[in-house]
Design an enzyme around this catalytic site. Structure first.
Site, PDB file in Angstrom:
ATOM      1  N   ASN A 155       0.861  -1.226  -0.095  1.00  0.00           N
ATOM      2  CA  ASN A 155      -0.018   0.008  -0.033  1.00  0.00           C
ATOM      3  C   ASN A 155       0.831   1.325  -0.112  1.00  0.00           C
ATOM      4  O   ASN A 155       1.744   1.432   0.846  1.00  0.00           O
ATOM      5  CB  ASN A 155      -0.839   0.085   1.213  1.00  0.00           C
ATOM      6  N   GLU A 156       0.345   2.272  -0.975  1.00  0.00           N
ATOM      7  CA  GLU A 156       1.308   3.363  -0.893  1.00  0.00           C
ATOM      8  C   GLU A 156       2.863   3.187  -0.581  1.00  0.00           C
ATOM      9  O   GLU A 156       3.210   3.844   0.130  1.00  0.00           O
ATOM     10  CB  GLU A 156       0.630   4.455  -0.094  1.00  0.00           C
ATOM     11  N   CYS A 163      19.715   3.406   6.633  1.00  0.00           N
ATOM     12  CA  CYS A 163      20.393   2.371   7.853  1.00  0.00           C
ATOM     13  C   CYS A 163      21.592   1.802   7.185  1.00  0.00           C
ATOM     14  O   CYS A 163      21.677   2.051   6.164  1.00  0.00           O
ATOM     15  CB  CYS A 163      19.252   1.104   8.333  1.00  0.00           C
ATOM     16  N   GLU A 307      -8.479   4.798  -4.664  1.00  0.00           N
ATOM     17  CA  GLU A 307      -9.152   5.244  -3.457  1.00  0.00           C
ATOM     18  C   GLU A 307      -9.261   6.969  -3.752  1.00  0.00           C
ATOM     19  O   GLU A 307      -8.756   7.721  -4.224  1.00  0.00           O
ATOM     20  CB  GLU A 307      -8.062   5.617  -2.482  1.00  0.00           C
ATOM     21  N   GLU A 355      -7.949   6.693  11.992  1.00  0.00           N
ATOM     22  CA  GLU A 355      -8.904   6.925  10.770  1.00  0.00           C
ATOM     23  C   GLU A 355     -10.279   6.947  11.012  1.00  0.00           C
ATOM     24  O   GLU A 355     -11.140   6.453  10.370  1.00  0.00           O
ATOM     25  CB  GLU A 355      -8.701   6.031   9.657  1.00  0.00           C
TER      26      GLU A 355
HETATM   27  C1  GLA Z   1      -4.165   6.561   2.049  1.00  0.00           C
HETATM   28  C2  GLA Z   1      -4.058   4.999   2.397  1.00  0.00           C
HETATM   29  C3  GLA Z   1      -5.226   4.800   3.181  1.00  0.00           C
HETATM   30  C4  GLA Z   1      -5.863   5.665   4.222  1.00  0.00           C
HETATM   31  C5  GLA Z   1      -6.218   6.927   3.127  1.00  0.00           C
HETATM   32  C6  GLA Z   1      -6.482   7.993   4.084  1.00  0.00           C
HETATM   33  O1  GLA Z   1      -4.308   6.672   0.610  1.00  0.00           O
HETATM   34  O2  GLA Z   1      -3.901   4.135   1.444  1.00  0.00           O
HETATM   35  O3  GLA Z   1      -4.946   3.392   3.614  1.00  0.00           O
HETATM   36  O4  GLA Z   1      -5.032   5.642   5.197  1.00  0.00           O
HETATM   37  O5  GLA Z   1      -4.975   7.390   2.773  1.00  0.00           O
HETATM   38  O6  GLA Z   1      -6.817   9.176   3.616  1.00  0.00           O
HETATM   39 ZN    ZN Z   2      17.527   0.369   5.207  1.00  0.00          ZN
END
Ligand code: GLA
Ligand code: ZN
Length: 698
Positions: A155-156, A163, A307, A355
């Protein structure tokens, strides 16, 4: 343009409508209710598993898939699909406890404590192996599951670890890149301040309390960090492709996110997807720009909106609600720019945690009788009606606007002539000038194939390789038009200045050389005086921030400065080069100048706007086969009018036939097809076979 489904894996040729779902936070009875509510909301997908690692693997040798089995089965029973995430963005506490080296370190080199998310070192072998293990089990378990539609890796992703493991991996990366320390010293120009390295071990990441004066090191470290995280992504995709070769793969990107060079990522993603979170008061053109940047990663192919919030965020200073109709409008904004999905974060508002006040389709009261729930379910119904026509349509453009991450990093790392070069803003200003007139562009990187375009725009392309200069030079000689902005072509990809006068390898193409650059204080401006009218460019315009002193060589001077000791010096030039023309703008002009300039250049190249529209109304187009879909988006919250002219259109949303001056309610959306091109939708590939080989790959 042919139809290009973003993902066809024999399962679902539909607009994806749904969002992030965290069943692990809820008891069984609520999960059952969620299935019912998803149907009621006209949702067809749920993104599951994003942060489920510890729920799936509570200990190193303990696995718990039964709850996920029930979720996947539940989705399938309802005819819903899963965008199944690998859970690797949030690694379990037991992993940090047993192997602290999986944690990332900050720019001071200090190892972080466990917590938050994306808190791992991308070069940790332990972390990568743990990812492989959980991913393999997940893929093996669900490879034949009817609900599995698409992989959402982690995710993202974002980069930045300082390190010791990364320091060591960086040295290896450098050895690979430069071959020898002598070469590295030369390219990094370490003779400056006596920073010559005599042993590889002396080379360190640019710690905040360490070596920050070698720009090339800073930029190389950014490249290395981006590559390292890409390595994590590929580590995961390798397993997934091995076990489920038919299932397409994406990961959710973040628009103009700085730490990752998305251009390098795009070829490894079957479909681009991204998370779109504008502030309520942001310039809407900024959102359009980011959609086009994401769409440009595959040069106009459809992408996925992974999203957006259905209502409010929780991390802005002020988290205003999207007004009634605004979520629908912004969803269509994404669709108009190439999205084949509308997805939300989050399906159900969590009860606790960080959240719990973030917008969701299902609020804490879990009532269907709620504004947001109704808006979502109405939109789902509309999307289902559109998809036969629209799904898979591409975005065509004659103009390529260059956005380059490595250049961004180089500009940021370079000191002078101003501290903040405002690269993103600078590229955006050119975008906005075209956007305002509804002229489509592809926002692309320097790797992009230029052959399909008539115009290439390179704002502030400070770091230019000789190869790119050659490519764009040929493009111009062959009849294309190039527009380059100030600071272009000052250094090569090693941040070494070109010694033949800026714009270095573009000097011949542009027919100018730049002697000096003046940096202006915020309260200072200069003027661009047109020598003669150039299309609608006439009279004078304001400019600021940077004023280059330009010598016109083969170029014709179109405008000169109005003030300062360089008054009368060229500021805008045009160079005939082969069959084409190259324009140079030696300053940062006001947007009106760019609007006028692009009007002229577009007219010369026969590039027409989709439709001219008044302020606040955006018009975009997607097309496939013989059909094109004209989106009219009223960003104003009150009634506005747009003139469709004599052409007769059919509105895909309402079935109305329209022409002439039509009213649009506040936040209204129309999707129009020219009446004489109207065709009833053909039979689409249903659940078994993809229509052709195209689709999921690239
Ligand atoms: C990102 C993340 C989600 C959530 C949203 C909230 O896009 O991928 O998991 O935290 O932000 O805005
Ligand atoms: Zn590292």
């Amino acid at each position: 343009m042919e139809r290009m489904y973003p993902l066809v894996n024999g399962k679902l040729a539909r607009f994806l409508h749904g969002g992030d779902y965290n069943p692990e936070q809820w008891p069984e009875e609520i999960r059952a209710e969620d299935m019912r509510l998803m149907k009621a909301a006209n949702v067809n997908v749920a993104t599951v598993g994003v942060f489920s690692w510890v729920s799936l693997q509570p200990g190193p040798d303990e696995f718990a898939f039964d709850w996920m089995d029930r979720v996947m089965d539940g989705l399938a029973e309802e005819g819903l699909h899963a965008v199944l995430a690998t859970p690797t963005a949030a690694h379990p506490a037991w992993l940090s406890q047993e192997h602290p080296e999986v944690l990332r370190a900050g720019p001071d080199g200090r190892r972080r404590r466990h917590g938050a998310r994306v808190n791992y070192c991308p070069n940790s072998v332990v972390y990568r192996e743990a990812c492989t293990e959980i991913d393999r089990r997940l893929a093996e378990r669900y490879k034949d599951h009817p609900a599995l539609l698409l992989w959402h890796v982690s995710n993202e992703f974002s980069a930045g670890c300082w390190c010791e493991t990364c320091a060591g991996a960086f040295r290896e990366w450098l050895k690979e890149k430069y071959g020898s320390l002598a070469e590295l010293n030369e390219k990094w120009y370490t003779a400056f301040w006596g920073h010559t390295y005599t042993d590889w071990q002396q080379v360190e990441p640019p710690y905040e309390h360490g070596e920050r004066s070698i720009t090339a090191l800073t930029v190389d470290y950014r490249r290395f960090c981006s590559d390292s995280v890409l390595g994590c992504f590929l580590n995961e995709t390798t397993v997934l492709r091995e076990v489920t070769p038919e299932v397409p793969i994406t990961t959710n990107l973040m628009g103009t996110h700085r730490s990752l060079d998305y251009e390098k990522w795009a070829p490894h993603m079957d479909v681009i997807s991204w998370d779109c979170y504008p502030g309520l008061r942001d310039d809407i053109a900024q959102t359009a720009f980011r959609h086009d940047l994401m769409c440009g990663l595959k040069q106009g192919r459809p992408f996925l909106l992974m999203e957006q919030t259905p209502s409010t965020q929780n991390w802005q200073a002020v988290n205003a609600l999207k007004r009634p109709g605004q979520m629908r409008l912004w969803s269509y904004l994404a669709v108009a720019h190439g999205a084949d999905s509308v997805m939300y974060f989050q399906w159900r508002r969590g009860r606790g945690g960080h959240e719990k006040l973030h917008g969701a389709v299902v609020e804490h009261a879990a009532s269907e009788d709620a504004r947001v729930f109704r808006e979502v379910s109405e939109l789902g119904e509309e999307l289902a009606h559109l998809e036969d026509h629209l799904l898979g349509a591409g975005v065509e453009a004659d103009i390529a606007l260059i956005f380059d991450w490595e250049n961004w990093w180089t500009l940021d790392a370079t000191s002078g002539p101003v501290r903040d070069k405002k690269y993103v803003e600078t590229v955006f200003a050119h975008y906005r000038a075209l956007w305002r007139r509804n002229v489509p562009v592809h926002v692309v990187g320097t790797d992009a194939d230029l052959s399909g375009y008539s115009v290439v725009i390179a704002p502030m392309l400070y770091s230019v390789s000789r190869e790119w200069a050659q490519k764009v030079g040929e493009f111009v000689r062959g009849g294309g038009r190039l527009v380059a902005g100030c600071l272009t072509g000052w250094v090569d990809e090693y941040d070494l200045a070109y010694l033949n006068g800026y714009p270095g390898p573009l000097r011949e193409t542009l027919g100018v050389w730049v002697e000096e650059v003046d940096a202006l204080f915020e309260d200072q401006q200069n003027r661009i005086l047109m020598k003669h009218p150039f299309g609608p460019c006439r009279g004078d315009y304001l400019c600021g921030r940077l004023c280059e002193i330009v010598h016109a060589e083969s170029a014709t001077v179109l405008a000169t400065y109005g003030q300062e000791f360089y008054a009368g010096w060229p500021v805008v030039t045009e160079n005939k080069h082969g069959e084409g023309f190259a324009y140079y703008i030696g300053t940062v002009p006001e947007v009106e100048f760019l609007e006028h300039l692009y009007r002229t250049i577009c007219a010369d190249c026969g590039i027409a706007p989709v439709l001219e529209s008044p302020e606040g109304i955006e018009v975009r187009r997607r097309s496939q086969k013989n059909m094109s879909f004209t989106f009219i988006l009223n960003h104003n919250d009150d009634v506005s009018f747009v003139d469709l002219g004599e052409t007769e259109y059919r509105d895909l949303l309402t079935g109305q036939v329209l022409s002439g001056n039509i009213p649009l309610r506040g936040f209204a959306v129309r999707i129009l097809v020219e009446s004489d091109l109207w065709e009833e939708p053909e039979e689409e590939p249903d659940s078994e076979e993809p229509e052709s080989g195209e689709g999921q790959q690239g």
